[in-house]
Write a protein that holds these residues in place. Sequence first.
Motif, PDB file in Angstrom:
ATOM      1  N   THR A  27      44.892  23.351  29.535  1.00  0.00           N
ATOM      2  CA  THR A  27      44.917  24.173  30.748  1.00  0.00           C
ATOM      3  C   THR A  27      46.231  24.940  30.832  1.00  0.00           C
ATOM      4  O   THR A  27      47.187  24.655  30.107  1.00  0.00           O
ATOM      5  CB  THR A  27      44.762  23.284  31.989  1.00  0.00           C
ATOM      6  OG1 THR A  27      45.852  22.338  32.006  1.00  0.00           O
ATOM      7  CG2 THR A  27      43.441  22.536  31.981  1.00  0.00           C
ATOM      8  N   ALA A  28      46.270  25.889  31.736  1.00  0.00           N
ATOM      9  CA  ALA A  28      47.525  26.616  31.971  1.00  0.00           C
ATOM     10  C   ALA A  28      48.562  25.656  32.529  1.00  0.00           C
ATOM     11  O   ALA A  28      48.248  24.829  33.398  1.00  0.00           O
ATOM     12  CB  ALA A  28      47.282  27.758  32.950  1.00  0.00           C
TER      13      ALA A  28
ATOM     14  N   ALA B  72      59.423  23.974  26.886  1.00  0.00           N
ATOM     15  CA  ALA B  72      58.413  23.729  25.851  1.00  0.00           C
ATOM     16  C   ALA B  72      57.191  24.628  26.016  1.00  0.00           C
ATOM     17  O   ALA B  72      56.359  24.723  25.105  1.00  0.00           O
ATOM     18  CB  ALA B  72      57.981  22.261  25.882  1.00  0.00           C
ATOM     19  N   GLY B  73      57.083  25.287  27.178  1.00  0.00           N
ATOM     20  CA  GLY B  73      55.941  26.176  27.395  1.00  0.00           C
ATOM     21  C   GLY B  73      55.853  27.310  26.397  1.00  0.00           C
ATOM     22  O   GLY B  73      54.784  27.899  26.198  1.00  0.00           O
TER      23      GLY B  73
ATOM     24  N   ALA C 134      53.237  20.455  33.678  1.00  0.00           N
ATOM     25  CA  ALA C 134      52.139  19.527  33.391  1.00  0.00           C
ATOM     26  C   ALA C 134      50.927  20.327  32.950  1.00  0.00           C
ATOM     27  O   ALA C 134      50.687  21.446  33.426  1.00  0.00           O
ATOM     28  CB  ALA C 134      51.803  18.695  34.628  1.00  0.00           C
ATOM     29  N   LEU C 135      50.151  19.777  32.020  1.00  0.00           N
ATOM     30  CA  LEU C 135      48.926  20.411  31.565  1.00  0.00           C
ATOM     31  C   LEU C 135      47.947  19.320  31.142  1.00  0.00           C
ATOM     32  O   LEU C 135      48.319  18.153  30.991  1.00  0.00           O
ATOM     33  CB  LEU C 135      49.209  21.379  30.406  1.00  0.00           C
ATOM     34  CG  LEU C 135      50.010  20.829  29.216  1.00  0.00           C
ATOM     35  CD1 LEU C 135      49.076  20.351  28.130  1.00  0.00           C
ATOM     36  CD2 LEU C 135      50.943  21.916  28.689  1.00  0.00           C
TER      37      LEU C 135
ATOM     38  N   ASP D 195      51.440  25.484  21.354  1.00  0.00           N
ATOM     39  CA  ASP D 195      50.506  25.293  20.256  1.00  0.00           C
ATOM     40  C   ASP D 195      51.030  24.256  19.262  1.00  0.00           C
ATOM     41  O   ASP D 195      50.333  23.312  18.897  1.00  0.00           O
ATOM     42  CB  ASP D 195      50.247  26.627  19.553  1.00  0.00           C
ATOM     43  CG  ASP D 195      49.215  26.475  18.443  1.00  0.00           C
ATOM     44  OD1 ASP D 195      48.024  26.317  18.775  1.00  0.00           O
ATOM     45  OD2 ASP D 195      49.595  26.501  17.263  1.00  0.00           O
ATOM     46  N   GLY D 196      52.274  24.412  18.849  1.00  0.00           N
ATOM     47  CA  GLY D 196      52.840  23.475  17.889  1.00  0.00           C
ATOM     48  C   GLY D 196      53.037  22.085  18.476  1.00  0.00           C
ATOM     49  O   GLY D 196      52.813  21.074  17.805  1.00  0.00           O
ATOM     50  N   ILE D 197      53.442  22.027  19.761  1.00  0.00           N
ATOM     51  CA  ILE D 197      53.695  20.728  20.379  1.00  0.00           C
ATOM     52  C   ILE D 197      52.397  19.942  20.552  1.00  0.00           C
ATOM     53  O   ILE D 197      52.314  18.753  20.217  1.00  0.00           O
ATOM     54  CB  ILE D 197      54.419  20.922  21.728  1.00  0.00           C
ATOM     55  CG1 ILE D 197      55.835  21.471  21.495  1.00  0.00           C
ATOM     56  CG2 ILE D 197      54.475  19.614  22.508  1.00  0.00           C
ATOM     57  CD1 ILE D 197      56.568  21.844  22.757  1.00  0.00           C
TER      58      ILE D 197
END
Length: 347
Positions: A126-127, A98-99, A137-138, A103-105
């Motif tokens: 965050t990155a 998903a990375g 995770a972000l 933006d869309g997620i």
Amino acid sequence: MTLKRITDAFSTFIDLVAEAVLALGALLHASGTTRLVEGPDGSFTLEGAGDTPAPPPFRLDASPLPPGLAAALKEQEVELALQPGHFLFRPLELPRRAGEFLDGIVRAQIDRLTPWNAADAVFGWTAPAPLGDDRIALTVAATARGRIAPLVEAVKTLGAKTIAVSTLPVGADAPIRVHAHTTAGTPKPARVRRILTGTLAGAGLAALLALLLADVAGGSLDRELDDLNRQIAARRLVLTTSNGGEAGRALATLERRKHEGAPTVLVLDALAEVLPDHTFVTEMHVEGLKLQVMGVSQDAPALIRLMEQSRRFTRATFFAPTTRAAEEAGERFHIEAQIRTPFGGTP
């Protein structure tokens, strides 16, 4: 593949190229960013203004603003570094794949993570950090768009070229950018996207026109080539016909001589089959179907009989006297014969 999928793929490609162009432009034109850093009391300090003396701390919602602030921010890239108290922070775990579509997620989940929907919020993240089990995770930071709008408008009136809003979460190493604005009227990504789309459309039309012109020109060249081939074929027919004049007769004569003459290599091979081992050929001439051969043999008269018995030669005879020299171990002979078929017809 449906038309909708093709359109979506093209749109995604244009978006990626636009982002790359913007990132490259920012890298090439980066000359330092002027930062307005918010303190705990809501006042701002100016950082990175070059040689311009920094004014004392000030509030953007107060009036009047410090003298010289407009000159320091005019046509500059300004970053508004806001206190984390303005923002809501939410952790988010996603599959590693998903990375590529963060933006869309994140945009689709803003209304689940925060009290606002995507249209009413400004947000960033965050990155991504890798986790186990092929996950990342972000942390998402978001706030109401109306909360930062007065601050952005105040900096805009001071003449800033671009305005970015960021915040530094407690314990984080890098700030999160939640909003970007340009004073040129149209957001940069949209403008770059339109330029790229127009350029690709123009290139496509130019390629189509080139293909049409090439097709027309190619058809004309093919017709000219067919014309030339017909003219060459007609000229060859004139040259090879019996009524084609001197050139036709000369060509016919050469063609006939080519087929009637005996190949010298084949004549020599046939002669080697006929002559005995004690006979040596020193000279040979072939003219049409006439053969002359000279050499030395221990039994010269027998050569006439051998050549007459051969399927390759006929009418063998001596055309010069047979002689014997003291230093030679045989008789020197001079024989003339006619060549039989398959090399050529007998006269």
